[in-house]
Design a protein around this motif. Structure first.
Motif, PDB file in Angstrom:
ATOM      1  N   ILE A  38       0.830  -1.210   0.000  1.00 12.76           N
ATOM      2  CA  ILE A  38       0.000   0.000   0.000  1.00 12.76           C
ATOM      3  C   ILE A  38       0.860   1.254   0.000  1.00 12.76           C
ATOM      4  O   ILE A  38       0.638   2.181  -0.789  1.00 12.76           O
ATOM      5  N   ILE A  39       1.874   1.304   0.858  1.00  6.62           N
ATOM      6  CA  ILE A  39       2.718   2.498   0.935  1.00  6.62           C
ATOM      7  C   ILE A  39       3.530   2.680  -0.341  1.00  6.62           C
ATOM      8  O   ILE A  39       3.769   3.808  -0.786  1.00  6.62           O
ATOM      9  N   SER A  40       3.925   1.577  -0.978  1.00  9.03           N
ATOM     10  CA  SER A  40       4.692   1.695  -2.227  1.00  9.03           C
ATOM     11  C   SER A  40       3.818   2.291  -3.334  1.00  9.03           C
ATOM     12  O   SER A  40       4.275   3.105  -4.136  1.00  9.03           O
ATOM     13  N   LYS A  41       2.540   1.886  -3.375  1.00  2.00           N
ATOM     14  CA  LYS A  41       1.624   2.458  -4.363  1.00  2.00           C
ATOM     15  C   LYS A  41       1.390   3.936  -4.077  1.00  2.00           C
ATOM     16  O   LYS A  41       1.258   4.754  -4.998  1.00  2.00           O
ATOM     17  N   HIS A  42       1.334   4.284  -2.804  1.00  4.52           N
ATOM     18  CA  HIS A  42       1.164   5.673  -2.393  1.00  4.52           C
ATOM     19  C   HIS A  42       2.348   6.512  -2.874  1.00  4.52           C
ATOM     20  O   HIS A  42       2.181   7.598  -3.439  1.00  4.52           O
ATOM     21  N   ARG A  63       7.327  -0.075   6.822  1.00  7.19           N
ATOM     22  CA  ARG A  63       6.332   0.956   6.551  1.00  7.19           C
ATOM     23  C   ARG A  63       6.656   2.277   7.252  1.00  7.19           C
ATOM     24  O   ARG A  63       6.520   3.352   6.670  1.00  7.19           O
ATOM     25  N   ASP A  64       7.113   2.205   8.501  1.00  4.50           N
ATOM     26  CA  ASP A  64       7.389   3.429   9.259  1.00  4.50           C
ATOM     27  C   ASP A  64       8.474   4.260   8.587  1.00  4.50           C
ATOM     28  O   ASP A  64       8.354   5.486   8.470  1.00  4.50           O
ATOM     29  N   SER A  65       9.545   3.603   8.136  1.00  7.21           N
ATOM     30  CA  SER A  65      10.645   4.325   7.495  1.00  7.21           C
ATOM     31  C   SER A  65      10.190   4.954   6.180  1.00  7.21           C
ATOM     32  O   SER A  65      10.541   6.088   5.868  1.00  7.21           O
ATOM     33  N   TRP A  66       9.398   4.217   5.426  1.00  9.40           N
ATOM     34  CA  TRP A  66       8.932   4.745   4.149  1.00  9.40           C
ATOM     35  C   TRP A  66       7.932   5.882   4.348  1.00  9.40           C
ATOM     36  O   TRP A  66       7.916   6.837   3.579  1.00  9.40           O
ATOM     37  N   GLU A  67       7.105   5.795   5.391  1.00 11.32           N
ATOM     38  CA  GLU A  67       6.168   6.887   5.668  1.00 11.32           C
ATOM     39  C   GLU A  67       6.923   8.152   6.070  1.00 11.32           C
ATOM     40  O   GLU A  67       6.483   9.258   5.775  1.00 11.32           O
ATOM     41  N   GLN A  68       8.060   7.981   6.722  1.00  4.28           N
ATOM     42  CA  GLN A  68       8.876   9.141   7.072  1.00  4.28           C
ATOM     43  C   GLN A  68       9.397   9.834   5.821  1.00  4.28           C
ATOM     44  O   GLN A  68       9.450  11.065   5.745  1.00  4.28           O
TER      45      GLN A  68
END
Length: 288
Positions: free
Chosen positions: A179-183, A209-214
């Motif tokens: 999901i985060i990669s698509k975002h 996910r936390d690192s990528w959201e950062q």
């Protein structure tokens, strides 16, 4: 780019014997040079032409230097361009191409004046010769009477696949990062260079996910909006972010590239020696 590659190769190797001019058109970061390079190096193109040569124009260029580079590739002889008149290169390049089936790739033409200054050097002997150039400007392609291939933006799905290919060496993604990669891919708005730059940043972070959201939050702070359209923003913004994520000891190595002219081919061995002279890295014999 498989479809575009096939279409261009078909135009280069088929059709009339008259000199044909083709152009790849698109904004910064769409992959014009990448596409031209894949066509230039394709085996069927390699065996089709008697001679091939590549040069890069850019916004600021010296015509004599370009001619010298082309001539060096065609006659396999090094010339000292600063000691010889420009007309010498023009005449010799024309004669070296005359009667031969040639392919010339001219990367990154900014204006029609640059093309007008070069086109008379390429003879049309009905030998099936071709000229392929890349440009960011549609009017240049039109005024040059070229067969134009405009590059499109990637779809969100293609951006995802490219992101996954850069990060995981495959066109799939771990379920917890899907999901985060698509975002993240959606922020790139179809610009391949934006995908590659963000992938470079993500490679330096932990794959969770936390690192990528950062990283996403940093992007939002950098641009002040969630409606990021990288195609309309300077790539410098992403390069700044990439630079911030470099280890401190690598930052001067990266900045040293600023001492070279735009689109210069840089010898890795020469660059290593220059870095050593500057004290950025240690010589190999010291065990580093």
């Amino acid at each position: 780019m498989k479809d575009a590659t096939k279409m261009i190769i078909d135009q280069l190797t088929g059709g009339s014997k008259q000199l044909k001019i083709l152009s790849i058109v698109g904004m910064l970061g769409l992959g014009k040079t990448t596409l031209a390079d894949s066509v230039y190096k394709h085996p069927s193109v390699n065996i089709h032409f008697h001679v091939r040569a590549w040069c890069c124009v850019s916004q600021v260029y010296q015509k004599q230097t370009l001619l010298s580079e082309l001539l060096d590739q065609i006659v396999e002889k090094t010339y000292q361009g600063h000691q010889i008149e420009e007309e010498y290169f023009s005449q010799n390049l024309y004669q070296s191409l005359k009667g031969r089936k040639y392919l010339i790739v001219i990367d990154d033409i900014w204006d029609i004046e640059a093309w007008d200054a070069l086109k008379r050097i390429f003879p049309d002997d009905q030998s099936g010769s071709r000229i392929l150039f890349t440009t960011r400007h549609r009017d240049v392609a039109s005024e040059a009477n070229s067969i134009s291939y405009p590059l499109r933006l990637l779809s969100d799905e293609e951006c995802c696949k490219l992101l996954w290919l850069e990060l995981f060496d495959r066109e799939t993604c771990p379920p917890d990062l899907l999901i985060i990669s698509k975002h993240i891919a959606g922020y790139c708005k179809g610009l391949p260079l934006a995908v590659v730059l963000i992938a470079g940043i993500l490679k330096k972070t932990e794959k969770n996910r936390d690192s990528w959201e950062q990283v996403v939050r940093t992007l939002i702070r950098s641009h002040g909006t969630r409606n990021i359209h990288f195609a309309k923003l300077k790539i410098n913004k992403l390069l700044d972010l990439s630079y911030m994520h470099l280890p401190n000891f690598l930052k001067p190595c990266f900045l040293y590239f600023g001492t070279f002219s735009e689109d210069t081919t840089i010898s890795a061995s020469k660059l290593r020696e220059l870095w050593i002279c500057q004290g950025f890295v240690q010589p190999p014999d010291l065990g580093h």
